[in-house]
Design a protein around this motif. Structure first.
Motif, PDB file in Angstrom:
ATOM      1  N   VAL A  74       0.628  -0.992  -0.435  1.00 44.39           N
ATOM      2  CA  VAL A  74      -0.019  -0.224  -0.411  1.00 44.39           C
ATOM      3  C   VAL A  74       0.638   1.425  -0.111  1.00 44.39           C
ATOM      4  CG1 VAL A  74      -1.558   0.976   0.786  1.00 44.39           C
ATOM      5  CG2 VAL A  74      -1.783  -1.567   1.215  1.00 44.39           C
ATOM      6  N   GLU A  75       1.306   1.392   0.250  1.00 41.31           N
ATOM      7  CA  GLU A  75       2.985   2.407   0.673  1.00 41.31           C
ATOM      8  C   GLU A  75       3.515   2.466  -0.627  1.00 41.31           C
ATOM      9  OE1 GLU A  75       5.767   1.715   3.667  1.00 41.31           O
ATOM     10  OE2 GLU A  75       3.888   0.820   5.159  1.00 41.31           O
ATOM     11  N   GLY A  76       3.515   2.383  -1.602  1.00 41.43           N
ATOM     12  CA  GLY A  76       4.253   1.618  -2.618  1.00 41.43           C
ATOM     13  C   GLY A  76       3.398   2.555  -3.639  1.00 41.43           C
ATOM     14  N   LEU A  77       2.019   2.089  -3.394  1.00 42.63           N
ATOM     15  CA  LEU A  77       0.712   2.185  -4.705  1.00 42.63           C
ATOM     16  C   LEU A  77       0.635   4.402  -4.635  1.00 42.63           C
ATOM     17  CD1 LEU A  77      -0.553  -1.316  -4.815  1.00 42.63           C
ATOM     18  CD2 LEU A  77       0.749   0.363  -6.449  1.00 42.63           C
ATOM     19  N   GLY A  78       1.392   5.117  -3.921  1.00 44.44           N
ATOM     20  CA  GLY A  78       1.074   6.124  -3.723  1.00 44.44           C
ATOM     21  C   GLY A  78      -0.408   6.573  -3.650  1.00 44.44           C
ATOM     22  N   ARG A  79      -0.915   7.701  -4.399  1.00 45.59           N
ATOM     23  CA  ARG A  79      -2.542   7.744  -4.241  1.00 45.59           C
ATOM     24  C   ARG A  79      -3.266   6.285  -4.656  1.00 45.59           C
ATOM     25  NH1 ARG A  79      -4.835  12.098  -8.421  1.00 45.59           N
ATOM     26  NH2 ARG A  79      -4.015  11.213  -9.690  1.00 45.59           N
ATOM     27  N   ASP A  80      -2.735   4.687  -4.583  1.00 48.12           N
ATOM     28  CA  ASP A  80      -3.501   4.043  -5.079  1.00 48.12           C
ATOM     29  C   ASP A  80      -3.642   2.915  -4.112  1.00 48.12           C
ATOM     30  OD1 ASP A  80      -5.126   5.036  -7.315  1.00 48.12           O
ATOM     31  OD2 ASP A  80      -4.099   3.788  -9.025  1.00 48.12           O
ATOM     32  N   GLY A  81      -3.345   3.779  -3.136  1.00 54.72           N
ATOM     33  CA  GLY A  81      -2.629   3.132  -1.875  1.00 54.72           C
ATOM     34  C   GLY A  81      -4.172   2.898  -0.885  1.00 54.72           C
ATOM     35  N   ALA A  82      -4.945   3.298  -1.212  1.00 51.10           N
ATOM     36  CA  ALA A  82      -5.843   3.346   0.534  1.00 51.10           C
ATOM     37  C   ALA A  82      -6.762   2.026  -0.138  1.00 51.10           C
ATOM     38  CB  ALA A  82      -6.643   4.412   0.287  1.00 51.10           C
ATOM     39  N   ALA A  83      -6.995   2.788  -2.510  1.00 51.81           N
ATOM     40  CA  ALA A  83      -7.161   1.823  -2.707  1.00 51.81           C
ATOM     41  C   ALA A  83      -7.286   0.551  -2.585  1.00 51.81           C
ATOM     42  CB  ALA A  83      -7.883   2.351  -4.036  1.00 51.81           C
ATOM     43  N   TRP A  84      -6.231   0.091  -3.088  1.00 52.12           N
ATOM     44  CA  TRP A  84      -5.009  -1.720  -2.861  1.00 52.12           C
ATOM     45  C   TRP A  84      -5.625  -1.984  -1.618  1.00 52.12           C
ATOM     46  CZ3 TRP A  84      -3.005  -4.147  -7.215  1.00 52.12           C
ATOM     47  CH2 TRP A  84      -3.211  -5.193  -6.821  1.00 52.12           C
ATOM     48  N   ARG A  85      -5.522  -0.833  -0.399  1.00 51.96           N
ATOM     49  CA  ARG A  85      -6.257  -1.835   0.312  1.00 51.96           C
ATOM     50  C   ARG A  85      -7.338  -2.491   1.247  1.00 51.96           C
ATOM     51  NH1 ARG A  85      -3.722  -1.351   5.262  1.00 51.96           N
ATOM     52  NH2 ARG A  85      -2.600  -0.212   5.400  1.00 51.96           N
ATOM     53  N   GLY A  86      -8.012  -1.327   0.229  1.00 52.55           N
ATOM     54  CA  GLY A  86      -9.635  -1.002   0.215  1.00 52.55           C
ATOM     55  C   GLY A  86     -10.454  -2.606  -0.288  1.00 52.55           C
ATOM     56  N   LEU A  87      -9.451  -3.255  -0.968  1.00 50.62           N
ATOM     57  CA  LEU A  87      -9.713  -4.330  -2.780  1.00 50.62           C
ATOM     58  C   LEU A  87      -9.296  -5.679  -1.786  1.00 50.62           C
ATOM     59  CD1 LEU A  87     -10.882  -4.949  -5.453  1.00 50.62           C
ATOM     60  CD2 LEU A  87      -8.492  -4.770  -5.754  1.00 50.62           C
ATOM     61  N   PHE A  88      -8.397  -5.756  -1.271  1.00 46.33           N
ATOM     62  CA  PHE A  88      -7.944  -6.781  -0.893  1.00 46.33           C
ATOM     63  C   PHE A  88      -7.221  -7.005   0.414  1.00 46.33           C
ATOM     64  CE2 PHE A  88      -5.937  -6.697  -5.451  1.00 46.33           C
ATOM     65  CZ  PHE A  88      -6.039  -7.246  -5.498  1.00 46.33           C
ATOM     66  N   GLU A  89      -7.235  -6.262   1.205  1.00 51.61           N
ATOM     67  CA  GLU A  89      -7.439  -6.368   2.714  1.00 51.61           C
ATOM     68  C   GLU A  89      -8.325  -7.263   3.275  1.00 51.61           C
ATOM     69  OE1 GLU A  89      -5.626  -3.679   6.408  1.00 51.61           O
ATOM     70  OE2 GLU A  89      -7.608  -3.587   5.407  1.00 51.61           O
ATOM     71  N   PRO A  90      -9.849  -7.340   2.978  1.00 52.75           N
ATOM     72  CA  PRO A  90     -10.531  -8.032   3.654  1.00 52.75           C
ATOM     73  C   PRO A  90     -10.952  -8.926   3.034  1.00 52.75           C
ATOM     74  CG  PRO A  90     -11.474  -5.883   2.520  1.00 52.75           C
ATOM     75  CD  PRO A  90     -10.248  -5.797   2.831  1.00 52.75           C
ATOM     76  N   MET A  91     -10.087  -9.074   1.627  1.00 52.86           N
ATOM     77  CA  MET A  91      -9.592 -10.425   1.182  1.00 52.86           C
ATOM     78  C   MET A  91      -8.902 -11.324   2.057  1.00 52.86           C
ATOM     79  SD  MET A  91     -11.892 -11.043  -0.791  1.00 52.86           S
ATOM     80  CE  MET A  91     -12.878  -9.937   0.551  1.00 52.86           C
ATOM     81  N   ALA A  92      -7.884 -10.794   2.174  1.00 51.59           N
ATOM     82  CA  ALA A  92      -6.158 -11.429   2.965  1.00 51.59           C
ATOM     83  C   ALA A  92      -6.957 -12.013   4.301  1.00 51.59           C
ATOM     84  CB  ALA A  92      -5.416 -10.446   3.279  1.00 51.59           C
ATOM     85  N   ARG A  93      -7.547 -11.276   5.157  1.00 56.12           N
ATOM     86  CA  ARG A  93      -8.150 -11.503   6.500  1.00 56.12           C
ATOM     87  C   ARG A  93      -8.883 -12.901   5.889  1.00 56.12           C
ATOM     88  NH1 ARG A  93      -9.665  -6.684   7.478  1.00 56.12           N
ATOM     89  NH2 ARG A  93     -11.827  -6.535   7.406  1.00 56.12           N
ATOM     90  N   HIS A  94      -9.938 -13.095   5.146  1.00 54.60           N
ATOM     91  CA  HIS A  94     -10.337 -14.181   5.048  1.00 54.60           C
ATOM     92  C   HIS A  94     -10.150 -15.267   4.101  1.00 54.60           C
ATOM     93  CE1 HIS A  94     -13.324 -12.434   7.341  1.00 54.60           C
ATOM     94  NE2 HIS A  94     -13.159 -11.068   7.138  1.00 54.60           N
ATOM     95  N   TRP A  95      -9.164 -15.349   3.371  1.00 53.68           N
ATOM     96  CA  TRP A  95      -8.268 -16.113   2.689  1.00 53.68           C
ATOM     97  C   TRP A  95      -9.145 -17.029   2.811  1.00 53.68           C
ATOM     98  CZ3 TRP A  95      -5.223 -20.316   2.720  1.00 53.68           C
ATOM     99  CH2 TRP A  95      -4.293 -20.497   4.145  1.00 53.68           C
ATOM    100  N   GLN A  96      -8.645 -18.508   3.884  1.00 55.84           N
ATOM    101  CA  GLN A  96      -8.982 -19.769   3.894  1.00 55.84           C
ATOM    102  C   GLN A  96     -10.982 -19.414   2.982  1.00 55.84           C
ATOM    103  OE1 GLN A  96      -8.495 -20.608   7.780  1.00 55.84           O
ATOM    104  NE2 GLN A  96      -6.442 -21.877   7.286  1.00 55.84           N
ATOM    105  N   ALA A  97     -12.017 -18.715   3.382  1.00 54.67           N
ATOM    106  CA  ALA A  97     -13.221 -18.521   2.930  1.00 54.67           C
ATOM    107  C   ALA A  97     -13.057 -18.448   1.227  1.00 54.67           C
ATOM    108  CB  ALA A  97     -14.255 -18.218   3.478  1.00 54.67           C
ATOM    109  N   ILE A  98     -11.844 -17.877   1.224  1.00 57.29           N
ATOM    110  CA  ILE A  98     -12.198 -17.469  -0.353  1.00 57.29           C
ATOM    111  C   ILE A  98     -11.422 -18.032  -1.362  1.00 57.29           C
ATOM    112  CG2 ILE A  98     -10.664 -15.412  -2.012  1.00 57.29           C
ATOM    113  CD1 ILE A  98     -12.598 -14.182   0.341  1.00 57.29           C
TER     114      ILE A  98
END
Length: 488
Positions: A107-131
């Protein structure tokens, strides 16, 4: 006499064989090539001492697959090495998007899109086994975690439709995600490609995309050793040319593409089923090029030297143009190139000071063209001076790949086009896609959940064989877990 014969020793065939043997059945595996492994073999393709993966090189599913989690690859001697950067996507001008195992660092390396990347993947990473449980299912049962499945589905819909640019403002983040989606060898703005991108992108931040020490061959070697410990056997250099050769077995499992089922069993198939198999579509293909190098690749963008996998195509728009060209039967001027540099974590792949580089580019199905020069040009574009490091190269054109693995029809390493229809219904619409109309004969290639080194196609097929042919209703994962406890 064998209870079950498995034809083909790819990861799915061997996964099923191990499960069936753990259920107490006598299992034999027949492999046409000189070594077991199918798409997970390793060989000295260029120079002595340089070990190259023949097809599958990186393994995003090795830590996540329910089969491999239960089988426990490390307990069977497979050392899985995780680069700090799971995958990278260089852009012109010395820039790159970097998917670190650490989501915060990404997220830190993606500049203005860091927050968007977090919003996309953080919930998925938290529940990766269900995915993973959703994505690796047989696609015939409702998911246990409906909320996570819905979140995943909404993200797949977003990235597989014209909505896909809405959350991004800069170039690196959308290119980074598109590079992963393009693993599907289909235009990346499509539901199957978006599903692959979201699944693999999530796993990049959960354990990472691992590389087996010594090469991908370590995975089938571990499965084969376990099968033999259980009393089974793998027969290499033994090509099966007709199902009639296997009539003595109570059940037959084919780790084969539909074209191979037609070749060896078409005379026993009902006309309607055979005709549907003939209509099965094969997709875009790969021209595979392996390099022996005198040193590490000199990437222009910082961080790329830490990545296990790189996607070399440029911007999101360039990736779309390249894949649309392939889908229409044309060679892209600047093709999508997937590169893997095992030396980032594994010094055993080449003599001291040297490196290997694994690459393939997407090309039209059946292409006889050697496009290694175009691959070199794409690498040189992002790593000036790369050409000077090449000691040797080895090329498999798309037309040549089936000579080494018959499942890769026309060089399609996915064993079937990843259209929406064939994503849901492989090889055809049937409630039980693993069973064929021939009594006792089953499929585990070109079936759900699709391509990749995860063993799940084989696991699902083994479940149907155990229940349908032998009346054994124990879940395959329970068989694996029970055996693991006894092993300890």
């Amino acid at each position: 006499m064998a209870d079950v014969v498995v034809v083909g020793s790819g990861p799915n065939g061997l996964a099923a064989a191990v499960i069936l043997a753990r259920a107490g059945l006598a299992v034999r595996v027949y492999e046409a090539e000189a070594t077991a492994g199918g798409g997970s073999r390793t060989a000295e393709l260029t120079l002595p001492g340089f070990r190259h993966d023949v097809c599958a090189g990186g393994h995003p599913m090795a830590l996540a697959s329910p089969f491999f989690r239960a089988f426990d690859l490390p307990a069977h001697g497979v050392e899985l090495l995780a680069p700090q950067v799971s995958y990278a996507h260089p852009l012109d001008g010395g820039r790159a998007g970097l998917a670190w195992r650490d989501l915060d660092r990404t997220v830190e390396g993606l500049g203005r899109d860091g927050a968007a990347w977090r919003g996309l993947f953080e919930p998925m990473a938290r529940h990766w086994q269900a995915i993973v449980d959703v994505a690796m299912s047989d696609l015939r049962r409702p998911p246990a975690d409906l909320l996570t499945a819905a979140r995943f589905g909404l993200r797949v819909f977003e990235q597989g439709t014209p909505l896909w640019n809405l959350r991004f403002r800069e170039a690196a983040a959308p290119a980074l995600l598109t590079g992963v989606a393009t693993h599907a060898i289909t235009p990346p703005r499509a539901i199957p490609a978006a599903g692959a991108g979201m699944l693999l992108g999530t796993l990049a931040h959960v354990g990472g995309w691992v590389l087996p020490r010594g090469g991908s061959q370590a995975i089938p070697d571990a499965l084969s050793a376990e099968l033999e410990r259980l009393g089974g056997r793998v027969h290499t250099e033994h090509r099966i040319d007709s199902l009639d050769e296997l009539r003595s077995a109570r059940a037959v499992l084919l780790d084969l593409a539909p074209a191979e089922l037609l070749r060896i069993g078409g005379h026993r198939l009902p006309d309607r089923y055979a005709e549907r198999l003939r209509r099965f579509r094969y997709g875009g293909a790969a021209c595979k090029v392996d390099f022996a190098l005198s040193g590490p690749v000199p990437w222009a963008a910082a961080g790329c030297e830490l990545a296990g996998t790189l996607h070399l195509v440029g911007t999101r728009a360039e990736a779309v143009a390249a894949e649309c060209a392939v889908a229409s039967g044309r060679h892209a001027d600047r093709p999508y190139v997937l590169a893997i540099q095992p030396g980032v974590v594994d010094s055993t792949r080449a003599p001291a000071g040297n490196h290997t580089l694994y690459t393939y580019a997407h090309v039209p199905n059946g292409s006889p063209r050697d496009i290694s020069n175009a691959i070199v040009a794409q690498i040189e574009r992002f790593a000036p001076g790369f050409t000077d490091l090449i000691l040797a190269k080895h090329v498999y054109t798309a037309a040549e790949l089936p000579e080494h693995n018959a499942n890769y029809v026309g060089g399609d390493i996915s064993a079937g086009a990843m259209t929406l229809r064939q994503f849901l219904f492989r090889p055809m619409p049937r409630w039980n896609p693993y069973a064929t109309p021939i009594p006792g004969v089953y499929l585990c290639s070109s079936t759900p959940p699709g391509p990749g080194v995860h063993g799940m196609n084989g696991m699902h097929a083994a479940r149907h064989i155990l229940r349908g042919e032998f009346g054994i209703r124990t879940d395959p994962l329970e068989l694996l877990a029970a055996q693991s406890v006894r092993d300890r």
